[in-house]
Scaffold this active site. Sequence first.
Site, mmCIF file in Angstrom:
data_model
loop_
_atom_site.group_PDB
_atom_site.id
_atom_site.type_symbol
_atom_site.label_atom_id
_atom_site.label_comp_id
_atom_site.label_asym_id
_atom_site.label_seq_id
_atom_site.Cartn_x
_atom_site.Cartn_y
_atom_site.Cartn_z
ATOM 1 N N GLY A 195 29.799 114.105 60.697
ATOM 2 C CA GLY A 195 30.612 113.286 61.589
ATOM 3 C C GLY A 195 29.786 112.514 62.601
ATOM 4 O O GLY A 195 30.100 111.364 62.923
ATOM 5 N N HIS A 199 23.930 119.444 54.216
ATOM 6 C CA HIS A 199 25.268 119.299 54.832
ATOM 7 C C HIS A 199 26.304 118.985 53.776
ATOM 8 O O HIS A 199 26.686 117.830 53.645
ATOM 9 C CB HIS A 199 25.229 118.194 55.888
ATOM 10 C CG HIS A 199 26.357 118.249 56.868
ATOM 11 N ND1 HIS A 199 27.548 117.578 56.692
ATOM 12 C CD2 HIS A 199 26.484 118.889 58.041
ATOM 13 C CE1 HIS A 199 28.343 117.784 57.711
ATOM 14 N NE2 HIS A 199 27.715 118.583 58.549
ATOM 15 N N GLU A 215 27.602 107.368 64.502
ATOM 16 C CA GLU A 215 26.409 106.538 64.670
ATOM 17 C C GLU A 215 26.564 105.217 63.925
ATOM 18 O O GLU A 215 26.152 104.171 64.436
ATOM 19 C CB GLU A 215 25.165 107.284 64.179
ATOM 20 C CG GLU A 215 23.896 106.471 64.197
ATOM 21 C CD GLU A 215 23.421 106.020 65.585
ATOM 22 O OE1 GLU A 215 22.676 105.024 65.652
ATOM 23 O OE2 GLU A 215 23.780 106.657 66.592
#
Length: 139
Positions: free
Chosen positions: A58, A49, A63
Amino acid sequence: MTLDINEIQKFLPHRYPFLLIDKVVEMERYKRIVAIKNVSINESFFQGHFPGKPIMPGVLILESMAQAGGLLLLQEIPDRDSKLLYLASMNDVKFRRPVLPGDQLRVEVDILAWKGDLSTEATLMCVMVDRDKETSAGK
């Protein structure tokens, strides 16, 4: 009140690689928590990523916010060892800038209302950007 990683792990069930806060620098019962996540290039999610353009996903930023809020809530639950908090939803989420390797993510959670159950709502939006030629060529 401040907490180090060992104290955080006494309250949250999350462990590597999914524990997304490293320390708490400020906490006021029933009101507010400020937590820190040191973002390292060694984070496993950066492998995919995105290759050549590492950005913290994101959903993991969200989280980390949920974990900080959960930590604040769990301070007040007497039988917390027998409880789990599940993130149910989010509302009005806006990502202002990418979080990159080397950044220090400062997570600030303010309690707006203290109720018996937690809920958060979100309308999600994404932004499309062009890949550079090197990244889109399959590297």
